[in-house]
Write an enzyme that holds these catalytic residues in place. Structure first.
Site, PDB file in Angstrom:
ATOM      1  N   ASN A  57       0.288 -95.419  26.511  1.00 55.17           N
ATOM      2  CA  ASN A  57       1.196 -95.119  25.406  1.00 55.17           C
ATOM      3  C   ASN A  57       0.643 -93.853  24.773  1.00 55.17           C
ATOM      4  O   ASN A  57      -0.448 -93.860  24.198  1.00 55.17           O
ATOM      5  CB  ASN A  57       1.200 -96.284  24.410  1.00 55.17           C
ATOM      6  CG  ASN A  57       2.040 -95.982  23.193  1.00 55.17           C
ATOM      7  OD1 ASN A  57       2.492 -94.858  22.982  1.00 55.17           O
ATOM      8  ND2 ASN A  57       2.255 -96.989  22.374  1.00 55.17           N
ATOM      9  N   VAL A  58       1.396 -92.761  24.862  1.00 52.98           N
ATOM     10  CA  VAL A  58       0.842 -91.461  24.443  1.00 52.98           C
ATOM     11  C   VAL A  58       0.544 -91.395  22.937  1.00 52.98           C
ATOM     12  O   VAL A  58      -0.157 -90.494  22.488  1.00 52.98           O
ATOM     13  CB  VAL A  58       1.753 -90.267  24.841  1.00 52.98           C
ATOM     14  CG1 VAL A  58       1.852 -90.147  26.345  1.00 52.98           C
ATOM     15  CG2 VAL A  58       3.135 -90.357  24.196  1.00 52.98           C
ATOM     16  N   ASN A  84       5.427 -84.950  29.289  1.00 57.42           N
ATOM     17  CA  ASN A  84       6.866 -85.164  29.486  1.00 57.42           C
ATOM     18  C   ASN A  84       7.413 -86.352  28.682  1.00 57.42           C
ATOM     19  O   ASN A  84       8.604 -86.395  28.393  1.00 57.42           O
ATOM     20  CB  ASN A  84       7.118 -85.369  30.992  1.00 57.42           C
ATOM     21  CG  ASN A  84       8.480 -85.939  31.283  1.00 57.42           C
ATOM     22  OD1 ASN A  84       9.480 -85.222  31.276  1.00 57.42           O
ATOM     23  ND2 ASN A  84       8.545 -87.256  31.512  1.00 57.42           N
ATOM     24  N   SER A 136      12.772 -78.876  24.595  1.00 56.18           N
ATOM     25  CA  SER A 136      14.218 -79.097  24.723  1.00 56.18           C
ATOM     26  C   SER A 136      14.966 -77.934  24.103  1.00 56.18           C
ATOM     27  O   SER A 136      14.484 -77.310  23.152  1.00 56.18           O
ATOM     28  CB  SER A 136      14.625 -80.384  23.993  1.00 56.18           C
ATOM     29  OG  SER A 136      16.034 -80.453  23.878  1.00 56.18           O
ATOM     30  N   TYR A 149      14.312 -85.131  16.420  1.00 57.67           N
ATOM     31  CA  TYR A 149      14.083 -84.653  17.790  1.00 57.67           C
ATOM     32  C   TYR A 149      13.901 -83.125  17.804  1.00 57.67           C
ATOM     33  O   TYR A 149      12.978 -82.605  18.437  1.00 57.67           O
ATOM     34  CB  TYR A 149      15.274 -85.072  18.656  1.00 57.67           C
ATOM     35  CG  TYR A 149      15.114 -84.808  20.129  1.00 57.67           C
ATOM     36  CD1 TYR A 149      14.293 -85.608  20.917  1.00 57.67           C
ATOM     37  CD2 TYR A 149      15.803 -83.768  20.747  1.00 57.67           C
ATOM     38  CE1 TYR A 149      14.163 -85.367  22.285  1.00 57.67           C
ATOM     39  CE2 TYR A 149      15.676 -83.532  22.107  1.00 57.67           C
ATOM     40  CZ  TYR A 149      14.858 -84.330  22.870  1.00 57.67           C
ATOM     41  OH  TYR A 149      14.728 -84.085  24.219  1.00 57.67           O
ATOM     42  N   ALA A 150      14.775 -82.418  17.065  1.00 65.01           N
ATOM     43  CA  ALA A 150      14.676 -80.952  17.018  1.00 65.01           C
ATOM     44  C   ALA A 150      13.326 -80.521  16.436  1.00 65.01           C
ATOM     45  O   ALA A 150      12.676 -79.611  16.966  1.00 65.01           O
ATOM     46  CB  ALA A 150      15.825 -80.381  16.182  1.00 65.01           C
ATOM     47  N   ALA A 151      12.904 -81.209  15.370  1.00 66.35           N
ATOM     48  CA  ALA A 151      11.614 -80.861  14.749  1.00 66.35           C
ATOM     49  C   ALA A 151      10.461 -81.129  15.715  1.00 66.35           C
ATOM     50  O   ALA A 151       9.527 -80.324  15.832  1.00 66.35           O
ATOM     51  CB  ALA A 151      11.424 -81.666  13.460  1.00 66.35           C
ATOM     52  N   LYS A 153      10.549 -81.105  19.025  1.00 64.66           N
ATOM     53  CA  LYS A 153      10.544 -80.181  20.164  1.00 64.66           C
ATOM     54  C   LYS A 153      10.265 -78.739  19.722  1.00 64.66           C
ATOM     55  O   LYS A 153       9.612 -77.976  20.435  1.00 64.66           O
ATOM     56  CB  LYS A 153      11.873 -80.271  20.925  1.00 64.66           C
ATOM     57  CG  LYS A 153      12.112 -81.636  21.581  1.00 64.66           C
ATOM     58  CD  LYS A 153      11.044 -81.985  22.614  1.00 64.66           C
ATOM     59  CE  LYS A 153      11.377 -83.232  23.403  1.00 64.66           C
ATOM     60  NZ  LYS A 153      10.378 -83.555  24.433  1.00 64.66           N
TER      61      LYS A 153
HETATM   62  P1  NAP Z   1      13.686 -90.816  30.072  1.00 61.86           P
HETATM   63  O1  NAP Z   1      14.524 -90.990  31.288  1.00 61.86           O
HETATM   64  O2  NAP Z   1      13.981 -91.620  28.866  1.00 61.86           O
HETATM   65  O3  NAP Z   1      12.151 -90.986  30.486  1.00 61.86           O
HETATM   66  C1  NAP Z   1      11.143 -90.884  29.542  1.00 61.86           C
HETATM   67  C2  NAP Z   1       9.960 -91.699  30.012  1.00 61.86           C
HETATM   68  O4  NAP Z   1       8.947 -91.615  28.979  1.00 61.86           O
HETATM   69  C3  NAP Z   1      10.289 -93.181  30.195  1.00 61.86           C
HETATM   70  O5  NAP Z   1       9.674 -93.663  31.363  1.00 61.86           O
HETATM   71  C4  NAP Z   1       9.704 -93.799  28.951  1.00 61.86           C
HETATM   72  O6  NAP Z   1       9.324 -95.164  29.092  1.00 61.86           O
HETATM   73  C5  NAP Z   1       8.469 -92.940  28.744  1.00 61.86           C
HETATM   74  N1  NAP Z   1       7.922 -93.096  27.405  1.00 61.86           N
HETATM   75  C6  NAP Z   1       8.589 -93.302  26.235  1.00 61.86           C
HETATM   76  N2  NAP Z   1       7.728 -93.437  25.221  1.00 61.86           N
HETATM   77  C7  NAP Z   1       6.478 -93.329  25.757  1.00 61.86           C
HETATM   78  C8  NAP Z   1       5.175 -93.402  25.220  1.00 61.86           C
HETATM   79  N3  NAP Z   1       4.956 -93.651  23.907  1.00 61.86           N
HETATM   80  N4  NAP Z   1       4.119 -93.244  26.048  1.00 61.86           N
HETATM   81  C9  NAP Z   1       4.313 -93.030  27.365  1.00 61.86           C
HETATM   82  N5  NAP Z   1       5.518 -92.967  27.940  1.00 61.86           N
HETATM   83  C10 NAP Z   1       6.599 -93.109  27.147  1.00 61.86           C
HETATM   84  O7  NAP Z   1      13.723 -89.294  29.571  1.00 61.86           O
HETATM   85  P2  NAP Z   1      14.073 -87.934  30.346  1.00 61.86           P
HETATM   86  O8  NAP Z   1      15.484 -87.628  30.069  1.00 61.86           O
HETATM   87  O9  NAP Z   1      13.540 -87.937  31.727  1.00 61.86           O
HETATM   88  O10 NAP Z   1      13.234 -86.936  29.437  1.00 61.86           O
HETATM   89  C11 NAP Z   1      11.906 -86.519  29.769  1.00 61.86           C
HETATM   90  C12 NAP Z   1      11.500 -85.434  28.789  1.00 61.86           C
HETATM   91  O11 NAP Z   1      12.443 -84.368  28.851  1.00 61.86           O
HETATM   92  C13 NAP Z   1      11.494 -85.892  27.334  1.00 61.86           C
HETATM   93  O12 NAP Z   1      10.423 -85.306  26.657  1.00 61.86           O
HETATM   94  C14 NAP Z   1      12.815 -85.407  26.804  1.00 61.86           C
HETATM   95  O13 NAP Z   1      12.771 -85.217  25.414  1.00 61.86           O
HETATM   96  C15 NAP Z   1      12.940 -84.103  27.550  1.00 61.86           C
HETATM   97  N6  NAP Z   1      14.314 -83.623  27.660  1.00 61.86           N
HETATM   98  C16 NAP Z   1      15.285 -84.361  28.254  1.00 61.86           C
HETATM   99  C17 NAP Z   1      16.566 -83.864  28.332  1.00 61.86           C
HETATM  100  C18 NAP Z   1      17.690 -84.617  28.978  1.00 61.86           C
HETATM  101  O14 NAP Z   1      18.837 -84.139  28.906  1.00 61.86           O
HETATM  102  N7  NAP Z   1      17.454 -85.731  29.632  1.00 61.86           N
HETATM  103  C19 NAP Z   1      16.849 -82.595  27.810  1.00 61.86           C
HETATM  104  C20 NAP Z   1      15.844 -81.871  27.203  1.00 61.86           C
HETATM  105  C21 NAP Z   1      14.570 -82.383  27.154  1.00 61.86           C
HETATM  106  P3  NAP Z   1      10.350 -96.302  28.544  1.00 61.86           P
HETATM  107  O15 NAP Z   1      11.483 -96.311  29.480  1.00 61.86           O
HETATM  108  O16 NAP Z   1       9.577 -97.561  28.592  1.00 61.86           O
HETATM  109  O17 NAP Z   1      10.740 -95.900  27.153  1.00 61.86           O
END
Ligand code: NAP
Length: 241
Positions: A57-58, A84, A136, A149-151, A153
């Protein structure tokens, strides 16, 4: 095989963008650890794609340290880090509770701080390392309903630039990738109507595949990007330039 003999850690790597990054690193020769909060998915993904799982857990400093120690005792080093792990808790500011604010800042920003702080001394000692933080487009352009979220990122981008300056002289590079809308469980949760509204704003008229982010992340981690640090690369189909 750009990453032969390299040891990588991808946080939140059990699914979505992190999983695509892990797969791409493996395909180019790296040994990849995924650190994730969800034990079941961590094990399932590792079995599926050949990563090494470590519960992390980060936001939990002690658990982060324990996980980094485990990787170092098994593999001796961490060459590549991808911060990530990220979450959203969208609400208009007027309705946003402090818990919603704290949760998002804690995972997206403090989490990256804790993992980077645990890993970076080892990179500095080896005089070698590359870190990519997943920011993001929202961290640069803002979005109604996503102040937390914006803050987080925007903060992550500033964090990237500051740390890059601190460690550049030790041959450790720190960059960020700022994705637009990517097809993952995070965006699949959006209602169809909201997605259609977003398509109107995106010049390329589509969301991206996670692999289209992964290819940029691995470029920044690789020696192909050996003179790039403190940079933010946008992967957003022209949404924000
Ligand atoms: P995702 O499918 O929700 O995957 C995120 C992963 O992080 C999940 O496996 C989640 O586990 C894990 N996680 C959550 N809280 C955590 C914690 N405290 N410690 C360790 N792991 C944790 O998200 P994604 O869309 O792939 O996004 C990945 C990154 O890209 C994020 O930082 C997101 O903000 C960024 N991003 C995404 C998008 C988009 O459109 N998808 C756009 C811009 C930026 P659980 O499933 O158990 O919560």
């Amino acid at each position: 095989m750009r990453f032969k003999d390299k040891i990588a850690l991808v946080t939140g790597g059990s699914r979505g963008i992190g999983k695509a990054i892990a797969q791409r690193l493996i395909s180019e020769g790296a040994v990849v650890w995924i650190g994730d909060i969800n034990e079941e998915m961590l094990q399932a993904t590792s079995k599926e794609i050949g990563t090494k799982p470590v519960l992390m857990n980060v936001t939990d400093e002690a658990q982060v340290k324990e996980a980094v120690d485990k990787i170092l005792s098994e593999d001796g080093k961490i060459d590549l880090l991808v911060n990530n792990a990220g979450i959203t808790k969208d609400k208009l500011l007027m309705r946003m509770k402090k818990e919603d604010w704290d949760a998002v800042i804690n995972v997206n920003l403090t989490g990256a701080f804790l993992v980077t702080k645990a890993v970076i001394p080892h990179m500095i000692r080896k005089r070698q390392g590359a870190i990519v933080n997943i920011a993001s487009v929202i961290g640069e352009m803002g979005n109604a309903g996503q102040a937390n979220y914006a803050a987080s990122k925007g903060g992550l981008i500033a964090f990237t630039k500051a740390v890059a300056k601190e460690v550049a002289g030790r041959n450790v590079r720190v960059n960020a990738v700022a994705p637009g809308f990517i097809l993952t469980p995070m965006t699949e949760a959006l209602p169809e109507k909201v997605k259609e509204e977003y398509f109107k704003l995106i010049p390329m008229k589509r969301f991206a595949k996670p692999e289209e982010v992964a290819s940029v992340v691995v470029f920044l981690l690789s020696e192909d990007a050996s003179y790039i640090t403190g940079e933010v690369i946008r992967v957003n189909g022209g949404l924000y330039t």
